[in-house]
Design a protein around this motif. Structure first.
Motif, PDB file in Angstrom:
ATOM      1  N   HIS A 190      77.441  23.619 113.790  1.00 15.94           N
ATOM      2  CA  HIS A 190      77.569  22.202 114.111  1.00 15.94           C
ATOM      3  C   HIS A 190      76.190  21.556 113.985  1.00 15.94           C
ATOM      4  CE1 HIS A 190      81.407  23.234 116.098  1.00 15.94           C
ATOM      5  NE2 HIS A 190      81.715  21.980 115.817  1.00 15.94           N
ATOM      6  N   ILE A 191      76.133  20.416 113.360  1.00 10.49           N
ATOM      7  CA  ILE A 191      74.881  19.672 113.265  1.00 10.49           C
ATOM      8  C   ILE A 191      74.572  19.056 114.625  1.00 10.49           C
ATOM      9  CG2 ILE A 191      73.690  17.748 112.153  1.00 10.49           C
ATOM     10  CD1 ILE A 191      75.646  18.284 109.722  1.00 10.49           C
ATOM     11  N   SER A 245      65.948  22.802 109.975  1.00 11.49           N
ATOM     12  CA  SER A 245      66.793  21.615 110.035  1.00 11.49           C
ATOM     13  C   SER A 245      67.062  21.177 108.603  1.00 11.49           C
ATOM     14  CB  SER A 245      66.110  20.497 110.830  1.00 11.49           C
ATOM     15  OG  SER A 245      67.008  19.441 111.091  1.00 11.49           O
ATOM     16  N   VAL A 246      67.857  20.139 108.479  1.00  9.41           N
ATOM     17  CA  VAL A 246      68.170  19.576 107.170  1.00  9.41           C
ATOM     18  C   VAL A 246      67.931  18.076 107.268  1.00  9.41           C
ATOM     19  CG1 VAL A 246      69.978  19.223 105.439  1.00  9.41           C
ATOM     20  CG2 VAL A 246      69.885  21.375 106.720  1.00  9.41           C
ATOM     21  N   THR A 247      67.173  17.539 106.345  1.00 10.80           N
ATOM     22  CA  THR A 247      66.893  16.105 106.350  1.00 10.80           C
ATOM     23  C   THR A 247      68.130  15.340 105.889  1.00 10.80           C
ATOM     24  OG1 THR A 247      66.136  16.012 104.054  1.00 10.80           O
ATOM     25  CG2 THR A 247      64.482  16.589 105.757  1.00 10.80           C
ATOM     26  N   PRO A 248      68.186  14.035 106.169  1.00 10.23           N
ATOM     27  CA  PRO A 248      69.297  13.236 105.655  1.00 10.23           C
ATOM     28  C   PRO A 248      69.395  13.264 104.126  1.00 10.23           C
ATOM     29  CG  PRO A 248      68.204  12.060 107.414  1.00 10.23           C
ATOM     30  CD  PRO A 248      67.351  13.281 107.092  1.00 10.23           C
ATOM     31  N   GLU A 249      68.299  13.641 103.460  1.00 11.60           N
ATOM     32  CA  GLU A 249      68.310  13.773 101.994  1.00 11.60           C
ATOM     33  C   GLU A 249      68.794  15.159 101.564  1.00 11.60           C
ATOM     34  OE1 GLU A 249      66.074  10.738 103.589  1.00 11.60           O
ATOM     35  OE2 GLU A 249      65.402  12.809 103.760  1.00 11.60           O
ATOM     36  N   LEU A 250      69.298  15.929 102.535  1.00 12.53           N
ATOM     37  CA  LEU A 250      69.876  17.260 102.314  1.00 12.53           C
ATOM     38  C   LEU A 250      68.852  18.305 101.876  1.00 12.53           C
ATOM     39  CD1 LEU A 250      73.263  16.271 100.639  1.00 12.53           C
ATOM     40  CD2 LEU A 250      72.831  16.795 103.043  1.00 12.53           C
ATOM     41  N   ALA A 260      62.233  26.353 102.211  1.00 22.67           N
ATOM     42  CA  ALA A 260      61.941  24.948 102.512  1.00 22.67           C
ATOM     43  C   ALA A 260      62.032  24.103 101.246  1.00 22.67           C
ATOM     44  CB  ALA A 260      60.558  24.821 103.140  1.00 22.67           C
ATOM     45  N   GLY A 261      62.686  22.985 101.370  1.00 20.36           N
ATOM     46  CA  GLY A 261      62.847  22.073 100.243  1.00 20.36           C
ATOM     47  C   GLY A 261      64.111  22.282  99.437  1.00 20.36           C
ATOM     48  N   LYS A 262      64.817  23.379  99.702  1.00 24.58           N
ATOM     49  CA  LYS A 262      66.065  23.615  98.966  1.00 24.58           C
ATOM     50  C   LYS A 262      67.095  22.557  99.324  1.00 24.58           C
ATOM     51  CE  LYS A 262      67.814  27.338  97.664  1.00 24.58           C
ATOM     52  NZ  LYS A 262      68.488  28.595  97.443  1.00 24.58           N
ATOM     53  N   THR A 263      67.879  22.156  98.358  1.00 27.45           N
ATOM     54  CA  THR A 263      68.972  21.215  98.596  1.00 27.45           C
ATOM     55  C   THR A 263      70.120  21.959  99.262  1.00 27.45           C
ATOM     56  OG1 THR A 263      68.331  19.891  96.699  1.00 27.45           O
ATOM     57  CG2 THR A 263      70.577  19.609  97.512  1.00 27.45           C
ATOM     58  N   VAL A 264      70.641  21.376 100.317  1.00 30.49           N
ATOM     59  CA  VAL A 264      71.712  21.981 101.107  1.00 30.49           C
ATOM     60  C   VAL A 264      73.027  21.276 100.799  1.00 30.49           C
ATOM     61  CG1 VAL A 264      72.530  22.326 103.466  1.00 30.49           C
ATOM     62  CG2 VAL A 264      70.116  22.627 102.927  1.00 30.49           C
ATOM     63  N   GLY A 265      74.089  22.042 100.685  1.00 33.00           N
ATOM     64  CA  GLY A 265      75.406  21.460 100.512  1.00 33.00           C
ATOM     65  C   GLY A 265      75.731  21.008  99.110  1.00 33.00           C
ATOM     66  N   HIS A 266      74.981  21.497  98.136  1.00 29.52           N
ATOM     67  CA  HIS A 266      75.196  21.054  96.755  1.00 29.52           C
ATOM     68  C   HIS A 266      76.545  21.483  96.192  1.00 29.52           C
ATOM     69  CE1 HIS A 266      73.477  25.076  96.413  1.00 29.52           C
ATOM     70  NE2 HIS A 266      74.061  25.160  95.245  1.00 29.52           N
ATOM     71  N   LEU A 302      72.558  14.502 110.672  1.00 32.22           N
ATOM     72  CA  LEU A 302      71.377  15.271 110.278  1.00 32.22           C
ATOM     73  C   LEU A 302      70.120  14.652 110.877  1.00 32.22           C
ATOM     74  CD1 LEU A 302      72.212  15.955 106.534  1.00 32.22           C
ATOM     75  CD2 LEU A 302      72.200  17.628 108.400  1.00 32.22           C
ATOM     76  N   ARG A 303      70.031  13.345 110.876  1.00 34.95           N
ATOM     77  CA  ARG A 303      68.886  12.657 111.485  1.00 34.95           C
ATOM     78  C   ARG A 303      68.822  12.985 112.978  1.00 34.95           C
ATOM     79  NH1 ARG A 303      69.502   8.322 109.175  1.00 34.95           N
ATOM     80  NH2 ARG A 303      67.789   8.454 107.729  1.00 34.95           N
ATOM     81  N   TRP A 304      69.982  12.991 113.653  1.00 30.19           N
ATOM     82  CA  TRP A 304      70.026  13.335 115.073  1.00 30.19           C
ATOM     83  C   TRP A 304      69.464  14.743 115.290  1.00 30.19           C
ATOM     84  CZ3 TRP A 304      71.946  17.287 117.891  1.00 30.19           C
ATOM     85  CH2 TRP A 304      71.898  17.139 119.269  1.00 30.19           C
ATOM     86  N   HIS A 305      69.899  15.702 114.473  1.00 26.71           N
ATOM     87  CA  HIS A 305      69.417  17.080 114.628  1.00 26.71           C
ATOM     88  C   HIS A 305      67.911  17.151 114.393  1.00 26.71           C
ATOM     89  CE1 HIS A 305      68.599  21.292 113.572  1.00 26.71           C
ATOM     90  NE2 HIS A 305      69.578  21.558 114.431  1.00 26.71           N
ATOM     91  N   TYR A 306      67.444  16.501 113.356  1.00 27.32           N
ATOM     92  CA  TYR A 306      66.015  16.521 113.027  1.00 27.32           C
ATOM     93  C   TYR A 306      65.184  15.907 114.161  1.00 27.32           C
ATOM     94  CZ  TYR A 306      61.657  15.960 110.499  1.00 27.32           C
ATOM     95  OH  TYR A 306      60.344  16.005 110.129  1.00 27.32           O
TER      96      TYR A 306
END
Length: 112
Positions: free
Chosen positions: A24-25, A56-61, A83-89, A102-106
């Motif tokens: 869960h995020i 974490s994952v940024t809003p930019e995934l 680090a820097g990998k795109t998530v959810g592609h 994602l912003r909340w988690h970060y």
């Protein structure tokens, strides 16, 4: 969740189902919605690090890894290259992680 992520970890592409977990995020206990967009399919070690704020994952995934992993445990060498990998592609646009969650988690969980 497994089908939304093509049965693969959103970060490493690991396909071994016994080690994949839906993270869960924003936790359900903190009013996070029980929806695919509030989750990320992760390998169990990454799920644990995510829940504890070491990744974490940024809003930019993009995956981010906290320097606290190194500072607290004098290791993390296998995670920093992620680090820097795109998530959810692999997911359909409608199933991708929600940017606000994602912003909340970060902002609330990630160890900056």
């Amino acid at each position: 969740m497994t089908d939304a992520y093509s049965r693969a970890c959103a970060v490493t592409d690991e396909h071994s189902l016994p080690v994949l977990e839906a993270a869960h995020i924003k936790p359900f206990t903190k009013d996070g919605p029980h929806e695919v967009t509030n989750g990320i399919l992760l390998r169990s070690d990454l799920h644990r690090l995510f829940d504890r704020g070491y990744v974490s994952v940024t809003p930019e995934l993009k995956l981010v890894v906290s320097a606290d992993l190194r500072h607290h445990f004098q290791n993390g060498h296998s995670y920093y290259p992620l680090a820097g990998k795109t998530v959810g592609h692999r997911t359909r646009e409608a199933d991708r992680p929600n940017g606000e969650l994602l912003r909340w988690h970060y902002e609330n969980v990630f160890r900056k």
